[in-house]
Every structure is written in structure tokens, then in C-alpha cells.
Design a protein around this motif. Structure first.
Motif, mmCIF file in Angstrom:
data_model
loop_
_atom_site.group_PDB
_atom_site.id
_atom_site.type_symbol
_atom_site.label_atom_id
_atom_site.label_comp_id
_atom_site.label_asym_id
_atom_site.label_seq_id
_atom_site.Cartn_x
_atom_site.Cartn_y
_atom_site.Cartn_z
ATOM 1 N N LYS A 79 -6.647 1.500 -3.015
ATOM 2 C CA LYS A 79 -6.679 2.890 -3.472
ATOM 3 C C LYS A 79 -8.058 3.506 -3.273
ATOM 4 O O LYS A 79 -8.188 4.646 -2.820
ATOM 5 C CB LYS A 79 -6.271 2.965 -4.937
ATOM 6 C CG LYS A 79 -4.807 2.624 -5.196
ATOM 7 C CD LYS A 79 -4.476 2.697 -6.666
ATOM 8 C CE LYS A 79 -3.009 2.327 -6.915
ATOM 9 N NZ LYS A 79 -2.668 2.346 -8.358
ATOM 10 N N PHE A 172 -1.253 8.213 4.056
ATOM 11 C CA PHE A 172 -0.877 7.560 2.789
ATOM 12 C C PHE A 172 0.465 6.850 2.938
ATOM 13 O O PHE A 172 0.646 5.723 2.449
ATOM 14 C CB PHE A 172 -0.809 8.605 1.673
ATOM 15 C CG PHE A 172 -0.449 8.018 0.332
ATOM 16 C CD1 PHE A 172 -1.367 7.259 -0.379
ATOM 17 C CD2 PHE A 172 0.815 8.223 -0.211
ATOM 18 C CE1 PHE A 172 -1.032 6.702 -1.613
ATOM 19 C CE2 PHE A 172 1.152 7.675 -1.446
ATOM 20 C CZ PHE A 172 0.229 6.919 -2.148
ATOM 21 N N LEU A 173 1.411 7.483 3.618
ATOM 22 C CA LEU A 173 2.722 6.864 3.803
ATOM 23 C C LEU A 173 2.644 5.632 4.709
ATOM 24 O O LEU A 173 3.344 4.637 4.462
ATOM 25 C CB LEU A 173 3.705 7.886 4.382
ATOM 26 C CG LEU A 173 4.292 8.877 3.371
ATOM 27 C CD1 LEU A 173 5.112 9.941 4.071
ATOM 28 C CD2 LEU A 173 5.155 8.157 2.333
ATOM 29 N N TYR A 175 0.162 3.629 4.848
ATOM 30 C CA TYR A 175 -0.382 2.637 3.908
ATOM 31 C C TYR A 175 0.709 2.099 2.989
ATOM 32 O O TYR A 175 0.871 0.871 2.839
ATOM 33 C CB TYR A 175 -1.521 3.298 3.125
ATOM 34 C CG TYR A 175 -1.923 2.646 1.827
ATOM 35 C CD1 TYR A 175 -2.018 1.258 1.694
ATOM 36 C CD2 TYR A 175 -2.239 3.430 0.720
ATOM 37 C CE1 TYR A 175 -2.414 0.685 0.492
ATOM 38 C CE2 TYR A 175 -2.628 2.861 -0.480
ATOM 39 C CZ TYR A 175 -2.706 1.497 -0.593
ATOM 40 O OH TYR A 175 -3.093 0.928 -1.788
ATOM 41 N N LYS A 176 1.502 2.984 2.398
ATOM 42 C CA LYS A 176 2.534 2.550 1.447
ATOM 43 C C LYS A 176 3.682 1.816 2.147
ATOM 44 O O LYS A 176 4.274 0.889 1.587
ATOM 45 C CB LYS A 176 3.067 3.741 0.661
ATOM 46 C CG LYS A 176 2.038 4.469 -0.181
ATOM 47 C CD LYS A 176 1.231 3.538 -1.084
ATOM 48 C CE LYS A 176 2.047 2.944 -2.203
ATOM 49 N NZ LYS A 176 1.206 2.117 -3.114
ATOM 50 N N ALA A 179 2.509 -1.566 2.683
ATOM 51 C CA ALA A 179 2.532 -2.292 1.410
ATOM 52 C C ALA A 179 3.943 -2.763 1.064
ATOM 53 O O ALA A 179 4.124 -3.840 0.472
ATOM 54 C CB ALA A 179 1.985 -1.404 0.299
ATOM 55 N N LEU A 180 4.951 -1.980 1.420
ATOM 56 C CA LEU A 180 6.336 -2.386 1.163
ATOM 57 C C LEU A 180 6.736 -3.576 2.022
ATOM 58 O O LEU A 180 7.549 -4.406 1.609
ATOM 59 C CB LEU A 180 7.297 -1.225 1.437
ATOM 60 C CG LEU A 180 7.327 -0.070 0.431
ATOM 61 C CD1 LEU A 180 8.300 1.004 0.908
ATOM 62 C CD2 LEU A 180 7.716 -0.553 -0.955
ATOM 63 N N GLU A 185 -2.783 -7.716 0.657
ATOM 64 C CA GLU A 185 -3.570 -6.480 0.501
ATOM 65 C C GLU A 185 -4.559 -6.278 1.638
ATOM 66 O O GLU A 185 -4.842 -5.147 2.017
ATOM 67 C CB GLU A 185 -4.309 -6.489 -0.835
ATOM 68 C CG GLU A 185 -3.405 -6.252 -2.034
ATOM 69 C CD GLU A 185 -4.202 -5.994 -3.303
ATOM 70 O OE1 GLU A 185 -5.372 -5.565 -3.203
ATOM 71 O OE2 GLU A 185 -3.643 -6.228 -4.381
ATOM 72 N N GLN A 188 -3.046 -4.332 4.346
ATOM 73 C CA GLN A 188 -2.953 -2.925 3.966
ATOM 74 C C GLN A 188 -4.304 -2.231 4.148
ATOM 75 O O GLN A 188 -4.371 -1.096 4.626
ATOM 76 C CB GLN A 188 -2.505 -2.818 2.510
ATOM 77 C CG GLN A 188 -1.150 -3.464 2.229
ATOM 78 C CD GLN A 188 -0.894 -3.615 0.742
ATOM 79 O OE1 GLN A 188 -1.438 -2.881 -0.076
ATOM 80 N NE2 GLN A 188 -0.068 -4.585 0.383
ATOM 81 N N TYR A 223 10.028 5.409 4.786
ATOM 82 C CA TYR A 223 9.705 4.883 3.455
ATOM 83 C C TYR A 223 10.957 4.841 2.575
ATOM 84 O O TYR A 223 11.217 3.845 1.885
ATOM 85 C CB TYR A 223 8.633 5.767 2.810
ATOM 86 C CG TYR A 223 8.242 5.352 1.404
ATOM 87 C CD1 TYR A 223 7.313 4.334 1.193
ATOM 88 C CD2 TYR A 223 8.798 5.977 0.291
ATOM 89 C CE1 TYR A 223 6.949 3.953 -0.084
ATOM 90 C CE2 TYR A 223 8.446 5.601 -0.986
ATOM 91 C CZ TYR A 223 7.525 4.591 -1.172
ATOM 92 O OH TYR A 223 7.181 4.205 -2.446
ATOM 93 N N GLN A 227 12.973 1.552 1.021
ATOM 94 C CA GLN A 227 13.280 1.465 -0.412
ATOM 95 C C GLN A 227 14.771 1.245 -0.632
ATOM 96 O O GLN A 227 15.173 0.489 -1.529
ATOM 97 C CB GLN A 227 12.823 2.748 -1.121
ATOM 98 C CG GLN A 227 11.324 2.921 -1.236
ATOM 99 C CD GLN A 227 10.709 2.083 -2.351
ATOM 100 O OE1 GLN A 227 11.248 1.074 -2.764
ATOM 101 N NE2 GLN A 227 9.574 2.526 -2.861
#
Length: 513
Positions: A79, A172-173, A175-176, A179-180, A185, A188, A223, A227
């Protein structure tokens, strides 16, 4: 049924990794030998340039630096790293925007001013025979977004600011999403670092077009579907379909991303069955078709007349296979064929389509009769598209030939093709080579060495790369079109960095025992 599903998944997995390995080996090999250079003073000019001798030691130093920076990255939280780099990007982007008058050109200019005119009740860009939107109704989605911009502030500076927002949200997406798909880390963090080092995103802030906001909606869709895969909530399927539908409205080329999503969902259904996965495929297909029809219906009702096809789509394929000797572009690049074909046929769309079809047949016959020429044509087209380090991100910005000027000396040096532009080209050449080499290493390791297979959604950047490569093999090409495919290779490059670092550390530990 289970045995059939297993065989289908293994076959798809094998084909995807095989074709990706071949593609990345080719691109990595080409970028190590020479690269493509875009002169800023030539419309769509393309030149092949040999790499200078110092490229090779500096590439090794850059890769070594990425390995050596790992201890520092491990001390930072993801972050905090993202926030810090976002602030640097924001400062650089604001400097870029405030240094420029805001004049835009070409398609971006036509769409932007059509949006302002529509808000004022002037629909002539769509209703007048031969006008821009009349010839290019596929831009209605982008124009609608820019109409929303214009309601807030009818200035290009506001559109530039929105590009900053879309870019930061896309980063940001990425990155996320990483992460998914991976719990490590450090992968990431490397993804965050390399994403912000990808400077074409910064220069594209001044390019008011559908690529940047469209990319955000593509990533939001991806994303959401990841999910759905992991949590199974139908709300994610609806969000994913709505997002990819928006992306395709803004930029028709993002249908390739939609097809990639459908392919991944299909592989995922054979990997682990769930009725929600076929439903996701149906929703994506509906999102490709129906929003466009709805938007066309809205504008037909607004202007009180039907909207035609405009420039026939086949004209873009014909243009992508032409080699115009009267232009300084390479074969397959934009040469204005699509903008002239309607005018040549008195804006009769049927006749224009027939002419483009005839021209296409002639080109194919020429390729068949001259295989040596065909091989050279496609080789140069692919190489010029995928080995241009800036992806035309500077070229799409201000040009002094168009009376578009930058104020600070450092930006003039970049945008007037002086030392600054040469430096940007070289730095991005090193980054592009690193991305190709690392992502190629990642695929080869997973293909030949790794015991653990990739899951369906881990394959998304490779399916997308293959889809984009095939599309632009035949379609009209520009290097600016393919930066999104390279950008989405970054998580694979980051994982390759980590795996190489782990391998080296294990080797050192064995030596000390």
C-alpha cells in the motif's frame, strides 16, 4: 465427462503456453537485435534502428538493479509503495498538463469537439454526410463519455486530469488482480514498481482517446470475474459483464479482451465446473452486443435518422495488408485508406465495402504469388508494431509541426525529438527488453520446469497477448495499439524476477552447506 474436461483443459493449456513461448521468444530475440524508432515529424513514420553497444551492459545493470532492490521492497508495504509511486506519477502528470496549452489533433480532436457540439444541440458531426462521426459511428461510446466530461468542464485539461485518474485506477487494479492470483507480496510489489516505470502511461495522459478509460473497465471486469471464480457471487458476474460492455463501447478493440475473458471462463469451466461460468460467458457475449445497439438506438432517436455502418470494417483489414509506396510508413500501418474509401464511393457504404473487398482479394493474390514479399511484409509489420519502446506515446502528444508547444526546456527536448526524446526511447527500450525477457523466462519455466500448473485465470495475459497479436497481424496496426498487451505482461515479469531471485538464493545456500 470429467475425463473429457481434463483433456480439453490440458490441450488448451498446452496450446496457449506453446504459442506464447514462441511469440515471446520471437519478440525477445528481435528486441535484443534492433528496435523500431518513431520520428516525431513524420506521420506514422517507422524506422528500424540497431541497438547501440551500451544497450547490453545497461540492460544487465537494470536487471541486476531489480534483483538488488528486493530487500528494500520487502521492507515496504504494498500500500505504501503504491501510494508513494502514485504521488510521483501525479506530480509528473500535473507538470505535463500545466506545461501544455491543451490543443489536441486528429481523431481525438474530432471526437472531443463533437461531444461539446452535441451538448449544445449541434449534431452535424453525425448527421452531415462525410463528417467525422458519420464516417466513424463506432466512436459514439467515446463521444458519450466526453459529453459527460464536457458537462463538468468543456476543456481538454479536464480530460487530461481524468486520464490521470483512469491510469492510477488501472494501476491499482493491476496490483489488486496480481494480489488475487498470487499470495506472494514481493511479486505484487515488483508489479507495482514495473507498472509505474512503464512511462508510456504517463505520456498517454495527453492523449484524449478511449484507450485509457477503456483499459480501466477491462481490468475492472477481469477483477470481477476472478472474484466470481474465487467467491462465486453472481453480483461479480454482473459487474464484470457491465464493465467489459463499457470498455467495448469506448474502444471497439477491447472486444479482444472480452473474447479473452470468455476463453478463460471456458477453460475455467473445464478446470473446475460451475454453472456460473457458462453464465459468465453468456453475459460477456451479451455485453459485447447489446450496449452498442442501445447506444445507437439512443442517438438515432436523438438525431431523428438512422445511423449507418460508416467506414466498412473490412477496409481496416485491407489497410492492414497494404504497402503504399507513396507514404513513409511501413506496410500494414495506417495510411488513410479507411478515411478515403467512403469519399471515393460518394459515401455509398455498400460500394465502399465492395471496393475494400476487391482490394483485399487483390492483396491476398499478390501475397500468394510473391511468398518472399509476403514474408518480408509480415515480418516487418510484426516487428515494427511490437518493438517500438514508446508505443507512440510521445508522438500522440504535442508536435511543433502542428503548432503545439511545450513550455519547459526538458519537455521541449522530449517533444521536439531532441536529446530528451532519445533518452526516453533508450530507457523504455531497456524496460521493454526486460519485460519480454522476463515474461518469456516465466512462460518457459512454467512450460518445461515447474511442477505446479498455472490456473485458468493465470493465463489471462498470454491469451490476451495471442489475441492481440493475431488481430494486428491482419488489421491495420500502430505501436500505440499494443502497449496494453505489454503492460499486462508485467505481473508475469515480476513473478519471473522473484522466482529467479529465489533460485539464486537457494543455490547460494546450498554452496554454503
Amino acid at each position: 465427462m470429467k475425463q473429457f474436461s481434463t483433456i480439453f483443459f490440458k490441450l488448451g493449456y498446452f496450446l496457449i503456453l506453446t504459442m506464447t513461448a514462441i511469440a515471446l521468444l520471437f519478440l525477445a530475440g528481435q528486441i535484443l537485435l534492433s528496435h523500431t524508432y518513431i520520428p516525431l515529424h513524420i506521420a506514422e513514420g517507422v524506422q528500424f534502428v540497431s541497438n547501440p553497444w551500451y544497450f547490453y551492459p545497461l540492460l544487465l545493470l537494470f536487471l541486476l538493479g531489480l534483483f538488488l532492490i528486493r530487500p528494500l521492497l520487502e521492507k515496504l508495504s504494498g500500500k505504501h509503495l503504491f501510494l508513494g509511486l502514485s504521488l510521483l506519477f501525479l506530480a509528473a502528470a500535473i507538470f505535463l498538463i500545466t506545461s501544455y496549452s491543451g490543443r489536441i489533433r486528429a481523431d481525438a480532436r474530432h471526437v472531443f469537439y463533437a461531444a461539446i457540439a452535441f451538448n449544445q444541440g449541434d449534431y452535424s458531426s453525425l448527421t452531415t454526410v462525410g463528417s467525422y462521426l458519420y464516417r466513424n459511428p463506432h466512436q459514439l461510446g467515446l463521444m458519450t463519455l466526453e459529453r459527460l466530461y464536457a458537462y463538468i468542464s468543456p476543456t481538454t485539461q479536464f480530460a487530461f486530469v481524468m486520464n490521470i485518474l483512469w491510469t492510477l485506477l488501472s494501476n491499482f487494479l493491476i496490483y489488486k488482480i496480481t494480489a488475487l492470483l498470487t499470495a506472494k507480496e514481493i511479486i505484487q510489489k515488483y508489479t507495482i514498481l514495473l507498472t509505474f516505470l512503464f512511462l508510456p502511461q504517463l505520456f498517454f495522459v495527453l492523449f484524449v482517446y478511449g484507450t485509457i478509460p477503456g483499459l480501466f473497465f477491462c481490468l475492472l471486469s477481469l477483477y470481477a470475474f476472478i472474484q466470481l471464480e474465487q467467491k462465486g457471487r453472481l453480483l461479480y458476474a454482473l459487474l464484470g459483464a457491465a464493465s467489459i460492455g463499457m470498455a467495448c463501447l469506448l474502444r471497439n478493440n477491447y472486444m479482444i479482451f472480452a473474447l479473452m475473458l470468455m476463453g478463460v471462463c471456458l477453460l475455467s469451466a473445464f478446470y473446475k465446473w460451475s454453472w456460473k461460468k457458462p453464465l459468465a460467458i453468456v453475459l460477456i457475449a451479451a455485453a459485447i452486443v447489446f450496449p452498442g445497439k442501445f447506444l445507437t438506438g439512443y442517438y438515432e432517436n436523438l438525431i431523428g435518422q438512422s445511423i449507418g455502418e460508416g467506414t466498412p470494417k473490412i477496409a481496416y483489414i485491407t489497410m492492414g495488408l497494404r504497402d503504399d509506396p507513396n507514404r513513409q510508413t511501413l506496410g500494414g500501418w495506417y495510411d488513410a485508406y479507411n478515411t478515403k474509401i467512403l469519399k471515393r464511393n460518394q459515401y455509398n457504404e455498400k460500394q465502399a465495402r465492395e471496393m475494400a473487398t476487391r482490394d483485399l482479394k487483390d492483396l491476398l493474390i499478390h501475397f500468394i504469388k510473391n511468398p518472399g514479399y509476403a514474408l518480408k511484409f509480415f515480418y516487418e509489420k510484426v516487428k515494427s508494431t511490437w518493438t517500438e519502446p514508446t508505443f507512440q506515446s510521445v508522438w500522440t502528444g504535442p508536435q511543433i509541426e502542428r503548432q503545439q508547444y511545450m513550455k519547459p526546456a526538458v519537455l521541449r527536448s522530449i517533444y521536439e525529438e531532441r536529446a530528451g526524446y532519445q533518452l526516453v526511447n533508450f530507457l523504455l527500450l531497456i524496460l521493454l527488453a526486460a519485460i519480454y525477457l522476463l515474461s518469456c523466462g516465466f512462460v518457459l519455466r512454467k512450460y518445461f520446469i515447474a511442477e505446479e500448473r498455472l490456473r485458468p485465470f493465470d493465463l489471462y495475459p498470454f491469451i490476451f497477448l495471442l489475441g492481440g497479436g493475431l488481430f494486428h497481424f491482419f488489421w491495420e496496426t500502430k505501436s500505440q495499439y499494443v502497449y496494453i498487451y505489454v503492460l499486462l505482461l508485467i505481473p508475469a515479469a515480476a513473478q519471473s524476477l522473484v522466482e529467479l531471485g529465489d533460485w539464486w538464493q537457494e543455490r547460494k545456500e546450498k554452496r554454503t552447506l
